[in-house]
Write a protein that holds these residues in place. Sequence first.
Motif, PDB file in Angstrom:
ATOM      1  N   TYR A  94       0.877  -1.172   0.000  1.00  0.00           N
ATOM      2  CA  TYR A  94       0.000   0.000   0.000  1.00  0.00           C
ATOM      3  C   TYR A  94       0.915   1.223   0.000  1.00  0.00           C
ATOM      4  O   TYR A  94       1.964   1.210   0.661  1.00  0.00           O
ATOM      5  N   TYR A 127      -8.477  -4.729   4.342  1.00  0.00           N
ATOM      6  CA  TYR A 127      -8.787  -3.552   5.161  1.00  0.00           C
ATOM      7  C   TYR A 127      -9.866  -3.854   6.201  1.00  0.00           C
ATOM      8  O   TYR A 127      -9.802  -3.390   7.325  1.00  0.00           O
ATOM      9  N   TYR A 162     -10.821  14.130   7.176  1.00  0.00           N
ATOM     10  CA  TYR A 162     -11.024  12.754   7.628  1.00  0.00           C
ATOM     11  C   TYR A 162     -11.530  12.629   9.065  1.00  0.00           C
ATOM     12  O   TYR A 162     -11.906  11.545   9.501  1.00  0.00           O
ATOM     13  N   ASN A 219     -11.412   3.505  -7.786  1.00  0.00           N
ATOM     14  CA  ASN A 219     -11.984   2.156  -7.930  1.00  0.00           C
ATOM     15  C   ASN A 219     -13.449   2.230  -8.323  1.00  0.00           C
ATOM     16  O   ASN A 219     -13.947   1.371  -9.038  1.00  0.00           O
ATOM     17  N   THR A 255      -9.518   1.710  -2.506  1.00  0.00           N
ATOM     18  CA  THR A 255      -8.177   1.133  -2.649  1.00  0.00           C
ATOM     19  C   THR A 255      -7.881   0.170  -1.508  1.00  0.00           C
ATOM     20  O   THR A 255      -7.454  -0.953  -1.728  1.00  0.00           O
TER      21      THR A 255
END
Length: 311
Positions: A94, A127, A162, A219, A255
């Motif tokens: 990653y 994840y 975030y 994606n 991702t």
Amino acid sequence: MVSADCVWMNGEFVAFEDAKVSVLTHALHYGTGVFEGIRCYDTPRGPAVFRHTAHIDRLFQSARMYFMDIPFSRDEIRAATDELIVRNGFRGCYIRPLVFRGAGPMGLYPLNSPVEIAIAAWEWGSYLGDEGKLNGVRARVSSWRRIDSASVIPAAKATGQYLNSINAKVESEKAGYEEGILLDTRGFVSEGTGENLFIVKDSKLATPHFTSDILGGINRHSVIEIIRDLGYTVEERDIARGELYMADEFFMTGTAAELTPIREIDDHPVGTGRPGPITERVRAIFEDALHGRSERYAKWNDLVEVPARAT
Ligand code: PPE
């Protein structure tokens, strides 16, 4: 803690432990950074970064929206990333490029603080867990709404933004769910804490549009192309919360999460409670594309170029 041998920082490779910043880094105080999340896969043609160019373009776009001039070119960043992968001896990993306002004058006005850049990489598995990735996760609609364009720039992948995803993530974990789904400020479905969403109803697909303040996932874009190539329709439109309960299938893309099915939403099973047939079809092709096993989508596998001096 994740680790690696080296990190690329402001034009140089430095040992992981030496990649440090000042406590007066502007971005630490005010969230003035933009970043990317990228994956490199060990493909039959060698390590390949999935849609590397698209991620670098989005990094520049996010930076521009917050008036940050990245002091390197796209080509320099791509070459540095390739070299970083080689130097760390990774085949699959990653990758996290981070552009941030460094130490300079304090106070909110950021434009006199230097723009710094670091690229780190590490090995990162599923994840949301191997089991969740395979069989689907349990999700819940969050009480936190997705940040909207009245306050920030949702289309920018900016660090400070975030805290919104983090509120939703903490809430869902504390309540015993694996993922939180955020609605936009109007009450329509927006996205997961780090993923875009797709529903399937009567063999038709839909995904929230930019008007729901989503991050334009790379994606998401790839999966839309795969869905259309398979002959299904996918609409970008407003999705009401209730449509999640009526959906035959529901999945997310990102991702880190790749394509992860959602098997339960707000304690209702999605469809049969198992990943559905369209999810499985799209996922198989998408996984082949990620891992460089697809001829058709080989255009997305940006092969890592091994610089002569790094070997
Ligand atoms: N929405 C959000 C809010 C988001 O963070 C991501 C990626 C996406 C959508 C999907 O975008 P893309 O990866 O281009 O398809 N989230 C990144 C960060 C995850 C993290 O924990 O950090 C990621 O998946 O790398």
